[in-house]
Design a protein around this motif. Structure first.
Motif, PDB file in Angstrom:
ATOM      1  N   ALA A   1       0.802  -1.188   0.092  1.00 19.25           N
ATOM      2  CA  ALA A   1       0.083  -0.333  -0.329  1.00 19.25           C
ATOM      3  C   ALA A   1       0.862   1.055   0.198  1.00 19.25           C
ATOM      4  O   ALA A   1       0.537   2.133  -0.573  1.00 19.25           O
ATOM      5  N   CYS A   2       2.165   0.886   0.473  1.00 19.01           N
ATOM      6  CA  CYS A   2       3.081   2.576   0.717  1.00 19.01           C
ATOM      7  C   CYS A   2       3.451   2.445  -0.736  1.00 19.01           C
ATOM      8  O   CYS A   2       3.711   3.548  -1.049  1.00 19.01           O
ATOM      9  N   LYS A   3       4.128   1.935  -1.340  1.00 20.72           N
ATOM     10  CA  LYS A   3       4.412   1.525  -2.814  1.00 20.72           C
ATOM     11  C   LYS A   3       3.580   1.906  -3.764  1.00 20.72           C
ATOM     12  O   LYS A   3       3.921   3.134  -4.274  1.00 20.72           O
TER      13      LYS A   3
ATOM     14  N   VAL B   1      -2.389  12.030   0.717  1.00 19.48           N
ATOM     15  CA  VAL B   1      -3.306  10.626   0.560  1.00 19.48           C
ATOM     16  C   VAL B   1      -3.439  10.966   1.944  1.00 19.48           C
ATOM     17  O   VAL B   1      -3.094  10.552   3.046  1.00 19.48           O
ATOM     18  N   ALA B   2      -4.946  10.297   2.554  1.00 20.23           N
ATOM     19  CA  ALA B   2      -5.496   9.632   3.395  1.00 20.23           C
ATOM     20  C   ALA B   2      -5.472   9.268   3.509  1.00 20.23           C
ATOM     21  O   ALA B   2      -6.584   7.863   2.782  1.00 20.23           O
ATOM     22  N   LEU B   3      -5.832   8.435   5.005  1.00 28.54           N
ATOM     23  CA  LEU B   3      -6.058   7.252   5.800  1.00 28.54           C
ATOM     24  C   LEU B   3      -6.856   6.896   6.145  1.00 28.54           C
ATOM     25  O   LEU B   3      -7.391   8.451   7.024  1.00 28.54           O
TER      26      LEU B   3
ATOM     27  N   VAL C   1      -6.732   5.720   0.856  1.00 30.12           N
ATOM     28  CA  VAL C   1      -6.757   4.284   1.524  1.00 30.12           C
ATOM     29  C   VAL C   1      -7.092   3.848   2.251  1.00 30.12           C
ATOM     30  O   VAL C   1      -7.794   4.522   3.760  1.00 30.12           O
ATOM     31  N   LEU C   2      -8.244   2.770   2.240  1.00 33.64           N
ATOM     32  CA  LEU C   2      -9.511   2.634   3.726  1.00 33.64           C
ATOM     33  C   LEU C   2      -8.381   1.393   3.713  1.00 33.64           C
ATOM     34  O   LEU C   2      -8.435   0.493   3.404  1.00 33.64           O
TER      35      LEU C   2
ATOM     36  N   LEU D   1      -7.732   7.739  -6.635  1.00 34.30           N
ATOM     37  CA  LEU D   1      -7.111   6.434  -6.836  1.00 34.30           C
ATOM     38  C   LEU D   1      -8.096   5.534  -5.286  1.00 34.30           C
ATOM     39  O   LEU D   1      -8.000   6.431  -4.060  1.00 34.30           O
ATOM     40  N   LEU D   2      -9.134   4.144  -5.106  1.00 34.58           N
ATOM     41  CA  LEU D   2      -8.938   4.413  -3.947  1.00 34.58           C
ATOM     42  C   LEU D   2      -8.137   2.858  -3.675  1.00 34.58           C
ATOM     43  O   LEU D   2      -8.124   1.828  -4.245  1.00 34.58           O
TER      44      LEU D   2
END
Length: 142
Positions: A21-23, A74-76, A37-38, A88-89
């Motif tokens: 997910a980081c990449k 980038v939202a978590l 990022v869900l 992008l989800l």
């Protein structure tokens, strides 16, 4: 209609899903996309937050927990609201992400664990029945 990419990991280790997910987040952000990022839980969200701080020694991925700053590149988050993110989800959950249809791309990260693979197959069928463009990426063992 979103493009959906399934990333089939060769490992069931939770850290491998977070690393991937980081990449993805790093690559998408560097290409100018906003990423949502869900996460499956608050604990996973906190773990991903910590990993993004340490992800690359020479670079930084600007991110925040969704409750802190919905405008971050980038939202978590845990839950369903995506705020202003529509590029992008990245789905780290075993379920279908509510609001997925509002994104241009979906990245489904699938660890090598039987129950998670089965849940991913069900999401794949769901997307296929709706005519989404689908692609599988079987990642190699390292």
């Amino acid at each position: 209609m979103p493009q959906v990419d399934f990333y089939l990991l060769p490992s069931a280790h939770p850290h491998d899903a977070l690393d991937f997910a980081c990449k993805l987040a790093d690559k998408a952000w560097r290409l100018g996309h906003r990423v949502y990022v869900l996460c499956a839980s608050a604990e996973q969200c906190q773990a991903l937050d910590a990993r993004l701080w340490q992800f690359k020694a020479e670079a930084f991925v600007p991110h925040s927990l969704h409750s802190e700053d919905a405008q971050a590149a980038v939202a978590l988050a845990v839950g369903t609201a995506s705020g202003e993110h529509h590029d992008l989800l990245v789905n780290l959950t075993a379920g279908l992400a509510d609001g997925h249809e509002g994104f241009a791309r979906l990245a489904e990260i699938v660890p090598d664990e039987p129950a998670l693979r089965q849940a991913a197959r069900e999401r794949f069928r769901f997307y296929r029945e709706r005519g989404y463009a689908l692609q599988n990426h079987r990642l190699p063992r390292i």
